[in-house]
Motif scaffolding. Structure first.
Motif, PDB file in Angstrom:
ATOM      1  N   PHE A  35       0.815  -0.804  -0.137  1.00 18.36           N
ATOM      2  CA  PHE A  35       0.043   0.129   0.344  1.00 18.36           C
ATOM      3  C   PHE A  35       0.842   1.337   0.029  1.00 18.36           C
ATOM      4  O   PHE A  35       1.782   1.373   0.686  1.00 18.36           O
ATOM      5  CB  PHE A  35      -0.598  -0.239   0.849  1.00 18.36           C
ATOM      6  CG  PHE A  35      -1.680   0.607   1.468  1.00 18.36           C
ATOM      7  CD1 PHE A  35      -3.205   1.061   0.453  1.00 18.36           C
ATOM      8  CD2 PHE A  35      -1.792   2.140   1.878  1.00 18.36           C
ATOM      9  CE1 PHE A  35      -3.940   2.172   0.770  1.00 18.36           C
ATOM     10  CE2 PHE A  35      -2.382   3.495   2.122  1.00 18.36           C
ATOM     11  CZ  PHE A  35      -4.164   3.046   1.502  1.00 18.36           C
ATOM     12  N   ASP A 185      -6.365  -4.511  -2.034  1.00 23.16           N
ATOM     13  CA  ASP A 185      -6.701  -3.918  -1.066  1.00 23.16           C
ATOM     14  C   ASP A 185      -8.345  -4.618  -1.277  1.00 23.16           C
ATOM     15  O   ASP A 185      -8.336  -5.558  -2.775  1.00 23.16           O
ATOM     16  CB  ASP A 185      -7.449  -2.536  -1.628  1.00 23.16           C
ATOM     17  CG  ASP A 185      -6.374  -1.811  -1.666  1.00 23.16           C
ATOM     18  OD1 ASP A 185      -5.579  -1.557  -0.031  1.00 23.16           O
ATOM     19  OD2 ASP A 185      -5.591  -0.970  -2.074  1.00 23.16           O
ATOM     20  N   ASP A 187     -10.887  -3.230  -2.514  1.00 20.68           N
ATOM     21  CA  ASP A 187     -12.095  -2.869  -3.194  1.00 20.68           C
ATOM     22  C   ASP A 187     -11.213  -2.460  -4.798  1.00 20.68           C
ATOM     23  O   ASP A 187      -9.683  -2.523  -4.562  1.00 20.68           O
ATOM     24  CB  ASP A 187     -11.941  -0.796  -2.863  1.00 20.68           C
ATOM     25  CG  ASP A 187     -13.220  -0.669  -1.060  1.00 20.68           C
ATOM     26  OD1 ASP A 187     -14.189  -0.397  -1.365  1.00 20.68           O
ATOM     27  OD2 ASP A 187     -12.697  -1.634  -0.034  1.00 20.68           O
ATOM     28  N   GLY A 189      -9.088  -1.858  -8.026  1.00 23.93           N
ATOM     29  CA  GLY A 189      -8.734  -0.331  -8.260  1.00 23.93           C
ATOM     30  C   GLY A 189      -9.012   1.203  -8.572  1.00 23.93           C
ATOM     31  O   GLY A 189      -8.941   2.537  -8.037  1.00 23.93           O
ATOM     32  N   SER A 191     -12.192   1.995  -7.737  1.00 23.65           N
ATOM     33  CA  SER A 191     -12.157   3.204  -6.049  1.00 23.65           C
ATOM     34  C   SER A 191     -11.553   3.642  -4.944  1.00 23.65           C
ATOM     35  O   SER A 191     -11.552   4.628  -5.059  1.00 23.65           O
ATOM     36  CB  SER A 191     -13.558   1.681  -5.551  1.00 23.65           C
ATOM     37  OG  SER A 191     -14.713   1.123  -6.086  1.00 23.65           O
ATOM     38  N   THR A 192      -9.861   2.821  -5.160  1.00 21.43           N
ATOM     39  CA  THR A 192      -8.765   2.849  -4.410  1.00 21.43           C
ATOM     40  C   THR A 192      -8.560   4.433  -4.668  1.00 21.43           C
ATOM     41  O   THR A 192      -8.388   4.823  -3.917  1.00 21.43           O
ATOM     42  CB  THR A 192      -7.668   1.871  -3.746  1.00 21.43           C
ATOM     43  OG1 THR A 192      -7.530   1.507  -4.851  1.00 21.43           O
ATOM     44  CG2 THR A 192      -9.286   0.816  -3.043  1.00 21.43           C
ATOM     45  N   SER A 193      -7.762   4.540  -5.841  1.00 20.33           N
ATOM     46  CA  SER A 193      -8.061   5.650  -6.600  1.00 20.33           C
ATOM     47  C   SER A 193      -8.710   7.039  -6.437  1.00 20.33           C
ATOM     48  O   SER A 193      -8.509   8.029  -6.090  1.00 20.33           O
ATOM     49  CB  SER A 193      -8.073   5.563  -8.183  1.00 20.33           C
ATOM     50  OG  SER A 193      -7.128   4.405  -8.458  1.00 20.33           O
ATOM     51  N   GLY A 195     -10.062   6.974  -2.676  1.00 21.51           N
ATOM     52  CA  GLY A 195      -9.845   6.921  -1.769  1.00 21.51           C
ATOM     53  C   GLY A 195     -11.442   6.744  -0.787  1.00 21.51           C
ATOM     54  O   GLY A 195     -11.672   6.447  -0.084  1.00 21.51           O
ATOM     55  N   ASP A 196     -12.006   5.908  -1.987  1.00 22.01           N
ATOM     56  CA  ASP A 196     -13.172   4.648  -1.847  1.00 22.01           C
ATOM     57  C   ASP A 196     -13.018   3.591  -1.127  1.00 22.01           C
ATOM     58  O   ASP A 196     -12.221   2.423  -2.096  1.00 22.01           O
ATOM     59  CB  ASP A 196     -14.180   4.864  -2.442  1.00 22.01           C
ATOM     60  CG  ASP A 196     -15.497   3.890  -2.212  1.00 22.01           C
ATOM     61  OD1 ASP A 196     -15.886   3.325  -0.921  1.00 22.01           O
ATOM     62  OD2 ASP A 196     -16.168   4.115  -3.266  1.00 22.01           O
ATOM     63  N   TYR A 197     -12.852   3.145  -0.119  1.00 20.36           N
ATOM     64  CA  TYR A 197     -12.352   1.763   0.811  1.00 20.36           C
ATOM     65  C   TYR A 197     -13.761   1.351   1.608  1.00 20.36           C
ATOM     66  O   TYR A 197     -13.777   0.469   2.710  1.00 20.36           O
ATOM     67  CB  TYR A 197     -11.096   1.400   1.899  1.00 20.36           C
ATOM     68  CG  TYR A 197      -9.522   2.163   1.432  1.00 20.36           C
ATOM     69  CD1 TYR A 197      -9.027   1.422   0.245  1.00 20.36           C
ATOM     70  CD2 TYR A 197     -10.028   2.952   0.559  1.00 20.36           C
ATOM     71  CE1 TYR A 197      -8.031   1.730  -0.119  1.00 20.36           C
ATOM     72  CE2 TYR A 197      -8.465   4.367   0.394  1.00 20.36           C
ATOM     73  CZ  TYR A 197      -7.406   3.201  -0.385  1.00 20.36           C
ATOM     74  OH  TYR A 197      -6.707   3.518  -1.058  1.00 20.36           O
ATOM     75  N   GLU A 200     -14.115  -2.845   1.998  1.00 21.89           N
ATOM     76  CA  GLU A 200     -13.512  -2.927   3.517  1.00 21.89           C
ATOM     77  C   GLU A 200     -13.430  -2.865   4.387  1.00 21.89           C
ATOM     78  O   GLU A 200     -13.892  -3.241   5.332  1.00 21.89           O
ATOM     79  CB  GLU A 200     -12.049  -2.912   2.810  1.00 21.89           C
ATOM     80  CG  GLU A 200     -11.488  -2.738   4.560  1.00 21.89           C
ATOM     81  CD  GLU A 200      -9.686  -3.249   3.828  1.00 21.89           C
ATOM     82  OE1 GLU A 200      -8.373  -3.285   4.747  1.00 21.89           O
ATOM     83  OE2 GLU A 200      -9.309  -2.192   2.697  1.00 21.89           O
ATOM     84  N   GLU A 212      -4.971 -10.278   2.844  1.00 26.12           N
ATOM     85  CA  GLU A 212      -5.201 -10.073   1.557  1.00 26.12           C
ATOM     86  C   GLU A 212      -3.885 -10.163   0.440  1.00 26.12           C
ATOM     87  O   GLU A 212      -3.219 -10.684   1.786  1.00 26.12           O
ATOM     88  CB  GLU A 212      -4.506  -8.351   1.751  1.00 26.12           C
ATOM     89  CG  GLU A 212      -6.135  -7.118   1.767  1.00 26.12           C
ATOM     90  CD  GLU A 212      -6.363  -6.181   2.043  1.00 26.12           C
ATOM     91  OE1 GLU A 212      -6.966  -5.066   1.532  1.00 26.12           O
ATOM     92  OE2 GLU A 212      -5.264  -5.660   2.863  1.00 26.12           O
TER      93      GLU A 212
END
Length: 248
Positions: A35, A185, A187, A189, A191-193, A195-197, A200, A212
């Motif tokens: 991460f 992750d 979520d 990519g 979403s995580t791009s 900032g959405d987790y 999880e 993970e």
């Protein structure tokens, strides 16, 4: 005296020797994919066989390092920490949900309820309390950091992950103990791009745990295997590297 044949767990151990054991764990090391907000591992050798008579390494790393376990407290204040997870939950029926064909064509692919229904048509209902692992074959990109993150020119990560509908189904209908995946992750990519987790958070809010950065799910059958997962026991820990394997 009691004969060995009267000790059923010893018999079980002998029976398991004819089974296949598949390691689902990446070996961790400094410089490996992780991460991006986390510092790299620092490893020093403080004693050596020559001249000290024994070898000792010092490891400085975050709990979420390599193949690792996330307990509920990773996202939820006051929730179960890693030392609260009972050992009875470390041996579980393993369900492998395979979307690897779709991921090869579309790295943003996520599982659907149709995937779950198709699995259950082939194998029967997913067992309550099981561990469901999402097979994407993303582990084959390890340990290439760029290939694992798979960013486009705009910096958006194109990496598969779970979907909300499937996580909700596994938690509420199936009653899983835990889930796992080959990516960094829960979520996707995309979403995580942003900032959405949220997936999880959803999982951990329901007092589930996860593994993970799993490996070698392509070597395990989709049904019928057992998952064994273990890790160190830091008091109050919010995560720790894990050793995970399947028996099939």
């Amino acid at each position: 005296m009691t004969a060995p044949s009267d000790r059923p767990l010893w018999q079980l151990h002998q029976q398991l020797q004819s089974r296949t054991f598949t390691d689902l764990t990446h070996a961790f090391f400094p410089g490996m994919p992780h991460f991006p907000a986390f510092p790299d591992e620092v490893r020093t050798q403080t004693f050596q066989v020559d001249p000290d008579g024994f070898a000792v390494h010092r490891y400085e790393l975050v709990g979420q390092w390599g193949t690792h376990c996330d307990p509920p407290s990773h996202f939820v204040d006051g929730a179960r920490t890693i030392d609260d997870i009972p050992v009875q939950q470390m041996i579980l029926p393993l369900v492998v949900l395979d979307i690897s064909d779709r991921v090869r064509a579309d790295p943003d692919a996520v599982p659907t309820l149709d995937d779950v229904a198709a699995w259950e048509r082939r194998n029967g209902p997913m067992p309550a309390g099981c561990f469901v692992a999402l097979r994407t074959d993303w582990h084959q990109r390890w340990p290439d950091t760029g290939a694992m993150a798979n960013h486009d020119d705009a910096g958006v990560s194109h990496v598969p992950g779970w979907s909300r509908e499937v996580v909700v189904d596994l938690v509420e209908r199936v009653g899983v103990t835990a889930i796992g995946h080959e990516t960094t992750d829960t979520d996707a990519g995309s979403s995580t791009s942003a900032g959405d987790y949220g997936l999880e958070l959803l999982l951990l809010q329901h007092d589930k745990w996860q593994i993970e950065l799993m490996a070698n799910l392509d070597q395990v059958p989709e049904a019928g295997a057992l998952l064994v997962a273990s890790w160190g026991k830091p008091r109050g820990g919010s995560g720790f590297p894990a050793r995970v394997f399947a028996i099939h």
